[in-house]
Write a protein that holds these residues in place. Sequence first.
Motif, PDB file in Angstrom:
ATOM      1  N   ILE A 189       0.818  -1.223   0.000  1.00  0.00           N
ATOM      2  CA  ILE A 189       0.000   0.000   0.000  1.00  0.00           C
ATOM      3  C   ILE A 189       0.849   1.269   0.000  1.00  0.00           C
ATOM      4  CG2 ILE A 189      -1.998  -1.132   1.051  1.00  0.00           C
ATOM      5  CD1 ILE A 189      -1.230   0.177   3.717  1.00  0.00           C
ATOM      6  N   TYR A 190       2.151   1.110  -0.162  1.00  0.00           N
ATOM      7  CA  TYR A 190       3.025   2.284  -0.232  1.00  0.00           C
ATOM      8  C   TYR A 190       3.089   2.770  -1.683  1.00  0.00           C
ATOM      9  CZ  TYR A 190       7.098   5.308   0.178  1.00  0.00           C
ATOM     10  OH  TYR A 190       7.939   6.384   0.145  1.00  0.00           O
ATOM     11  N   GLY A 191       2.372   3.861  -1.965  1.00  0.00           N
ATOM     12  CA  GLY A 191       2.454   4.451  -3.297  1.00  0.00           C
ATOM     13  C   GLY A 191       1.241   4.332  -4.179  1.00  0.00           C
ATOM     14  N   PRO A 192       0.527   3.181  -4.216  1.00  0.00           N
ATOM     15  CA  PRO A 192      -0.583   3.056  -5.165  1.00  0.00           C
ATOM     16  C   PRO A 192      -1.671   4.103  -4.948  1.00  0.00           C
ATOM     17  CG  PRO A 192      -0.001   0.908  -4.294  1.00  0.00           C
ATOM     18  CD  PRO A 192       0.764   1.922  -3.487  1.00  0.00           C
ATOM     19  N   ASP A 193      -2.282   4.506  -6.049  1.00  0.00           N
ATOM     20  CA  ASP A 193      -3.401   5.447  -6.029  1.00  0.00           C
ATOM     21  C   ASP A 193      -4.667   4.642  -5.754  1.00  0.00           C
ATOM     22  OD1 ASP A 193      -5.429   7.224  -6.518  1.00  0.00           O
ATOM     23  OD2 ASP A 193      -4.663   7.940  -8.430  1.00  0.00           O
TER      24      ASP A 193
END
Length: 209
Positions: A189-193
């Motif tokens: 979950i680090y980064g995804p839109d």
Amino acid sequence: MKIGILGAGHIGRALARLLAEAGHEVGISNSKDPDTLRELAHQLGHGVKAFNREDAARFGELVIETVPFGKYATLPAVQMEGKIVIDTANYYPERDGQIDLGELSQSAFIAHHLPKARVVKAFNTIHSAHLESQGDTGKPLDERRAIFIAGDDQEAKAVVTRLIEEIGFAAVDTGSLEDSKVQQPGTPIYGPDLTAKQAREEVQKLRGR
């Protein structure tokens, strides 16, 4: 609310503008003399003030620290006592050097350094350009871009949640400061839109592992 921001990089600048536009009194600082920030404060508008770090922390009822993780020892701990502190930092060993976290999450480590502050992890998984452009207060919360938060103080998390909603995003709670490991660099979950609905589903998957 009076908000002090420690760090005038991309995230600090974006949050200063967004929060000032939302009606908050904002002070921004860097590691240099506040005179080096006068022009930036003027460009941000909405009454944003330039401070040194100690004065920014003293000024804010809530303090946002956007200092590179490796510079954590420069945080003005005394001036942050008793205050809600939003920790946006990420630990990159290649940039920050080797730091022994003692098996703690990055934010739990910061909270250990700031024992009298009410630390909440937030804004560490979103690119500054997306922070600048993707907030939309016209959307239902479930359809807004998610901002992951974590913390041990429920009241502090509620305050941070309101701020996130005021600037057009939706807060998705990953749990305690130790649980914030799921939103550190290198995690799914680090980064995804992700929308808030999608983000909650992803957090549930991670908890089910």
